[in-house]
Design a protein around this motif. Structure first.
Motif, PDB file in Angstrom:
ATOM      1  N   GLY A  52      11.325 -14.541   5.188  1.00  0.00           N
ATOM      2  CA  GLY A  52      10.336 -13.301   4.546  1.00  0.00           C
ATOM      3  C   GLY A  52       9.943 -12.909   5.992  1.00  0.00           C
ATOM      4  O   GLY A  52      10.810 -12.725   6.442  1.00  0.00           O
ATOM      5  N   PRO A  53       8.445 -12.171   5.359  1.00  0.00           N
ATOM      6  CA  PRO A  53       8.245 -10.740   6.450  1.00  0.00           C
ATOM      7  C   PRO A  53       6.774 -11.750   7.362  1.00  0.00           C
ATOM      8  O   PRO A  53       6.448 -12.469   7.219  1.00  0.00           O
ATOM      9  N   GLU A  54       7.285 -11.301   7.486  1.00  0.00           N
ATOM     10  CA  GLU A  54       4.859 -11.436   8.881  1.00  0.00           C
ATOM     11  C   GLU A  54       4.338 -10.692   7.886  1.00  0.00           C
ATOM     12  O   GLU A  54       4.410  -9.957   7.392  1.00  0.00           O
ATOM     13  N   PHE A  55       2.837 -11.443   7.782  1.00  0.00           N
ATOM     14  CA  PHE A  55       1.744 -11.397   6.846  1.00  0.00           C
ATOM     15  C   PHE A  55       0.817 -10.826   8.259  1.00  0.00           C
ATOM     16  O   PHE A  55       1.138 -11.343   9.040  1.00  0.00           O
ATOM     17  N   LEU A  56       1.287  -9.357   8.029  1.00  0.00           N
ATOM     18  CA  LEU A  56      -0.225  -8.836   8.759  1.00  0.00           C
ATOM     19  C   LEU A  56      -1.544  -8.811   8.501  1.00  0.00           C
ATOM     20  O   LEU A  56      -1.439  -7.304   7.753  1.00  0.00           O
ATOM     21  N   VAL A  57      -2.444  -9.089   9.056  1.00  0.00           N
ATOM     22  CA  VAL A  57      -3.752  -8.708   7.576  1.00  0.00           C
ATOM     23  C   VAL A  57      -4.275  -8.219   8.783  1.00  0.00           C
ATOM     24  O   VAL A  57      -5.526  -9.089  10.023  1.00  0.00           O
ATOM     25  N   ILE A  58      -5.041  -6.909   9.091  1.00  0.00           N
ATOM     26  CA  ILE A  58      -5.890  -6.703   9.393  1.00  0.00           C
ATOM     27  C   ILE A  58      -7.123  -6.138   8.596  1.00  0.00           C
ATOM     28  O   ILE A  58      -7.238  -5.632   7.534  1.00  0.00           O
ATOM     29  N   ASP A  59      -9.150  -6.321   8.908  1.00  0.00           N
ATOM     30  CA  ASP A  59      -9.488  -5.739   8.871  1.00  0.00           C
ATOM     31  C   ASP A  59      -9.391  -6.300   7.063  1.00  0.00           C
ATOM     32  O   ASP A  59      -9.840  -5.648   6.762  1.00  0.00           O
ATOM     33  N   GLY A  60      -8.836  -7.534   6.557  1.00  0.00           N
ATOM     34  CA  GLY A  60      -8.713  -8.116   5.415  1.00  0.00           C
ATOM     35  C   GLY A  60      -7.867  -7.523   5.046  1.00  0.00           C
ATOM     36  O   GLY A  60      -7.845  -7.808   3.717  1.00  0.00           O
ATOM     37  N   VAL A  61      -7.187  -6.392   5.352  1.00  0.00           N
ATOM     38  CA  VAL A  61      -5.927  -6.002   4.166  1.00  0.00           C
ATOM     39  C   VAL A  61      -4.189  -6.230   4.755  1.00  0.00           C
ATOM     40  O   VAL A  61      -4.426  -6.362   5.729  1.00  0.00           O
ATOM     41  N   THR A  62      -3.595  -6.675   3.807  1.00  0.00           N
ATOM     42  CA  THR A  62      -2.743  -7.268   4.508  1.00  0.00           C
ATOM     43  C   THR A  62      -1.554  -6.431   3.846  1.00  0.00           C
ATOM     44  O   THR A  62      -0.954  -5.784   2.895  1.00  0.00           O
ATOM     45  N   HIS A  63      -0.670  -6.137   5.263  1.00  0.00           N
ATOM     46  CA  HIS A  63       0.240  -5.464   5.386  1.00  0.00           C
ATOM     47  C   HIS A  63       1.601  -6.537   5.761  1.00  0.00           C
ATOM     48  O   HIS A  63       1.272  -8.182   5.911  1.00  0.00           O
ATOM     49  N   LEU A  64       3.244  -6.149   4.866  1.00  0.00           N
ATOM     50  CA  LEU A  64       3.947  -7.153   5.197  1.00  0.00           C
ATOM     51  C   LEU A  64       5.190  -6.456   7.010  1.00  0.00           C
ATOM     52  O   LEU A  64       5.408  -5.273   6.114  1.00  0.00           O
ATOM     53  N   ARG A  65       5.993  -6.720   7.243  1.00  0.00           N
ATOM     54  CA  ARG A  65       7.087  -6.533   8.174  1.00  0.00           C
ATOM     55  C   ARG A  65       8.136  -7.283   8.610  1.00  0.00           C
ATOM     56  O   ARG A  65       8.033  -8.608   8.571  1.00  0.00           O
ATOM     57  N   VAL A 128      17.829  -2.759  10.942  1.00  0.00           N
ATOM     58  CA  VAL A 128      16.455  -1.938  10.165  1.00  0.00           C
ATOM     59  C   VAL A 128      14.727  -3.013   9.926  1.00  0.00           C
ATOM     60  O   VAL A 128      14.964  -4.346  11.233  1.00  0.00           O
ATOM     61  N   THR A 129      14.432  -2.249   9.918  1.00  0.00           N
ATOM     62  CA  THR A 129      12.370  -2.400   9.883  1.00  0.00           C
ATOM     63  C   THR A 129      12.245  -2.265   8.902  1.00  0.00           C
ATOM     64  O   THR A 129      12.433  -1.094   8.350  1.00  0.00           O
ATOM     65  N   LEU A 130      11.225  -2.883   8.060  1.00  0.00           N
ATOM     66  CA  LEU A 130      10.635  -2.463   6.976  1.00  0.00           C
ATOM     67  C   LEU A 130       9.086  -3.013   6.373  1.00  0.00           C
ATOM     68  O   LEU A 130       8.821  -4.066   7.037  1.00  0.00           O
ATOM     69  N   LEU A 131       7.954  -1.925   6.733  1.00  0.00           N
ATOM     70  CA  LEU A 131       6.916  -1.785   6.857  1.00  0.00           C
ATOM     71  C   LEU A 131       6.089  -1.966   5.555  1.00  0.00           C
ATOM     72  O   LEU A 131       6.433  -0.583   4.852  1.00  0.00           O
ATOM     73  N   ILE A 132       5.583  -2.327   4.750  1.00  0.00           N
ATOM     74  CA  ILE A 132       4.840  -2.198   3.560  1.00  0.00           C
ATOM     75  C   ILE A 132       3.262  -2.609   3.449  1.00  0.00           C
ATOM     76  O   ILE A 132       3.003  -3.799   4.485  1.00  0.00           O
ATOM     77  N   THR A 133       3.094  -1.305   3.538  1.00  0.00           N
ATOM     78  CA  THR A 133       1.152  -1.347   4.390  1.00  0.00           C
ATOM     79  C   THR A 133       0.592  -1.480   2.542  1.00  0.00           C
ATOM     80  O   THR A 133       0.717  -1.246   2.323  1.00  0.00           O
ATOM     81  N   GLY A 134      -0.674  -2.077   3.089  1.00  0.00           N
ATOM     82  CA  GLY A 134      -1.863  -2.711   2.018  1.00  0.00           C
ATOM     83  C   GLY A 134      -2.829  -1.285   1.690  1.00  0.00           C
ATOM     84  O   GLY A 134      -3.390  -1.972   0.815  1.00  0.00           O
ATOM     85  N   ASP A 135      -2.864  -0.145   2.690  1.00  0.00           N
ATOM     86  CA  ASP A 135      -4.161   0.387   2.202  1.00  0.00           C
ATOM     87  C   ASP A 135      -3.846   1.833   2.294  1.00  0.00           C
ATOM     88  O   ASP A 135      -4.661   2.417   3.006  1.00  0.00           O
ATOM     89  N   GLU A 136      -2.943   2.699   1.642  1.00  0.00           N
ATOM     90  CA  GLU A 136      -1.971   3.727   2.137  1.00  0.00           C
ATOM     91  C   GLU A 136      -3.223   5.056   0.775  1.00  0.00           C
ATOM     92  O   GLU A 136      -3.073   6.131   1.489  1.00  0.00           O
ATOM     93  N   GLU A 137      -3.220   4.351   0.064  1.00  0.00           N
ATOM     94  CA  GLU A 137      -3.938   4.982  -1.073  1.00  0.00           C
ATOM     95  C   GLU A 137      -5.652   4.952  -1.173  1.00  0.00           C
ATOM     96  O   GLU A 137      -6.040   6.548  -1.204  1.00  0.00           O
ATOM     97  N   VAL A 138      -5.870   4.732   0.581  1.00  0.00           N
ATOM     98  CA  VAL A 138      -7.182   5.001   0.960  1.00  0.00           C
ATOM     99  C   VAL A 138      -7.614   4.819   2.155  1.00  0.00           C
ATOM    100  O   VAL A 138      -8.053   5.236   2.785  1.00  0.00           O
ATOM    101  N   GLY A 139      -6.528   5.646   2.223  1.00  0.00           N
ATOM    102  CA  GLY A 139      -6.408   6.329   3.452  1.00  0.00           C
ATOM    103  C   GLY A 139      -5.456   5.852   5.029  1.00  0.00           C
ATOM    104  O   GLY A 139      -5.697   6.411   6.579  1.00  0.00           O
TER     105      GLY A 139
END
Length: 366
Positions: A52-65, A128-139
Motif C-alpha cells: 500500500g501507499p503512504e496516505f498524505l492528508v494535507i488540509d483535508g485533501v488525500t494524496h497517495l505515494r 520508481v515513485t508513484l504520486l497520485i494527488t487529490g486536488d489537481e482539478e482545483v489548482g
C-alpha cells in the motif's frame, strides 16, 4: 497464447479496474468523496504492486505515494475529478463497442489503471515513485509543494494525464497565473449627487482594457468573472474582475506578473487591490524533447506506430515537475476525448499499448 489473446485478456482486466474507479465518484470539492476515492485507489494499487501507499492528508485533501528504493523516476497522476457527486445518475458507467464512458474515465482514471498495470509488469519496482494527488482539478493548492519535493533531482517524470487528440503526447503546456483585480470606490446616489461618488465600475472598465492589452503572441491575458454594484441608482463602491493568464515561457509569466502589479487607478477617488499570481510554471518543450524522442523510439520497437506530439494551453501537475528542472513527458494516459464534457470517453483497445509504452519508458530511464 497469441499476442492478440494476451492483449484482449489484459484489456479485460483493465476494464474491470476502470469500472471500479469510475464508480467511486471523486469530486475535488468534496473532501470526503476524495478520501473515499483514495482508499479505493490505494487498495487497487496494493493488489497490483504488492504494497500500500503512504496516505498524505494535507488540509483535508488525500494524496497517495508509493516509493521503491532510491528514487529515479516519478509517475504522476490524480484521482479527483470535476464531476459533482451524483453525476453517475446522468452519466453512468458504460462500455459500448470498446468505448468506456463515465465521470472521470478519460481525465484521468484510465491513466491510473494503465499506471498500475505498467508497474505490475515490471520485474522490479526499484527506483520508481508513484504520486497520485487529490486536488489537481482545483489548482493543486495542497499538493504542489509535495509534487515539487518529490520530483526534484529525478531523471524523469511521466505524467499520466490523458493524451491530446488522437493520443498525441503533450510535450509542452502553457503555464498559468490567476489574478483578481478589486476596485474600491465610493458610493453615492446616482440621481441626486453622482459627483460625490467614485465609480468603481468605470474604473474597472479602464482596468479591463489595460489587462486585456497585456496579451502578446502565445501569451493570453483574459478578463473573466466580473462583479460590481449594488443597485441601479447607486454609484458602485466596489467592482472586481478575475484574470486568467496563459504563457508558454517563464519570462512571459514574469512580465505579465510585473505588469499586473504595476496597474494604477484612473478614476479619482478609486483604489486598486491586485490579488493572485503565478500558479503553474510552463512546461517548456525543451523539458520534454529528450523523453519524447525516447518514446518515439520505444513506440516503434513495440509496433505502436508513429507518436505525435502536441503543445496545449491547459496546465497539469507536470508543469510543477518541469518547473523544478525534472525532464517531464505528459499525456501518456488514456486515448479518447471529452475531458470535462458530456462526451468524455476512453478507447479501451488503446490501453494495453499505452501501458506497454509506459513500462518501456520506465525501464529505459531508471
Amino acid at each position: 497464447m497469441s499476442m492478440i489473446d494476451n492483449t484482449s485478456q489484459q484489456a479485460a482486466g483493465m476494464v474491470e479496474d476502470l469500472e471500479e474507479l469510475v464508480l467511486c465518484e471523486s469530486f475535488s470539492s468534496d473532501l470526503e468523496a476524495v478520501a473515499r476515492s483514495a482508499k479505493v485507489v490505494a487498495a487497487m494499487g496494493a493488489r497490483h504492486l504488492g504494497t500500500g501507499p503512504e496516505f498524505l492528508v494535507i488540509d483535508g485533501v488525500t494524496h497517495l505515494r508509493w516509493s521503491f528504493g532510491t528514487p529515479r523516476v516519478l509517475l504522476l497522476g490524480h484521482h479527483d475529478t470535476v464531476w459533482p457527486i451524483g453525476t453517475l445518475a446522468t452519466h453512468p458507467w458504460s462500455l459500448v463497442d470498446g468505448v468506456a464512458r463515465g465521470p472521470g474515465v478519460f481525465d484521468m482514471k484510465a491513466g491510473l489503471v494503465q499506471t498500475f498495470h505498467a508497474l505490475a509488469g515490471l520485474g522490479s519496482l526499484d527506483g520508481v515513485t508513484l504520486l497520485i494527488t487529490g486536488d489537481e482539478e482545483v489548482g493543486s493548492l495542497t499538493s504542489s509543494p509535495l509534487i515539487q519535493e518529490t520530483a526534484r533531482g529525478l531523471a524523469a517524470t511521466f505524467v499520466m494525464e490523458a493524451g491530446a487528440d488522437g493520443g498525441a503526447l503533450k510535450t509542452a503546456r502553457k503555464g498559468t497565473s490567476n489574478y483578481t483585480v478589486n476596485v474600491h470606490g465610493k458610493a453615492a446616489h446616482a440621481g441626486l449627487e453622482p459627483e460625490k461618488g467614485a465609480n468603481a465600475g468605470i474604473e474597472l472598465a479602464h482596468q479591463i482594457l489595460s489587462v486585456a492589452a497585456m496579451g502578446a503572441g502565445a501569451t493570453t491575458v483574459t478578463p473573466t468573472v466580473l462583479s460590481g454594484g449594488t443597485s441601479f441608482n447607486t454609484v458602485p463602491a466596489a467592482a472586481s474582475v478575475g484574470v486568467d493568464v496563459r504563457v508558454a515561457e517563464v519570462a512571459e509569466q514574469a512580465r505579465v506578473d510585473a505588469a499586473m502589479h504595476a496597474l494604477r487607478p484612473v478614476v479619482p477617488g478609486t483604489r486598486l487591490e491586485i490579488l493572485g499570481g503565478p500558479n503553474r510554471p510552463p512546461l517548456e518543450a525543451s523539458m520534454s524533447a529528450g523523453l519524447f524522442a525516447l518514446a518515439q523510439e520505444l513506440a516503434a520497437g513495440l509496433g505502436l506506430g508513429t507518436l505525435a506530439s502536441a503543445s496545449v494551453g491547459g496546465a497539469s501537475d507536470g508543469n510543477f515537475t518541469a518547473g523544478v528542472g525534472c525532464p517531464t513527458l505528459d499525456g501518456l494516459g488514456a486515448v479518447g476525448g471529452g475531458a470535462h464534457a458530456d462526451h468524455e470517453h476512453a478507447i479501451v483497445a488503446e490501453m494495453p499499448g499505452r501501458t506497454a509504452l509506459l513500462r518501456a519508458l520506465i525501464e529505459a530511464v531508471r
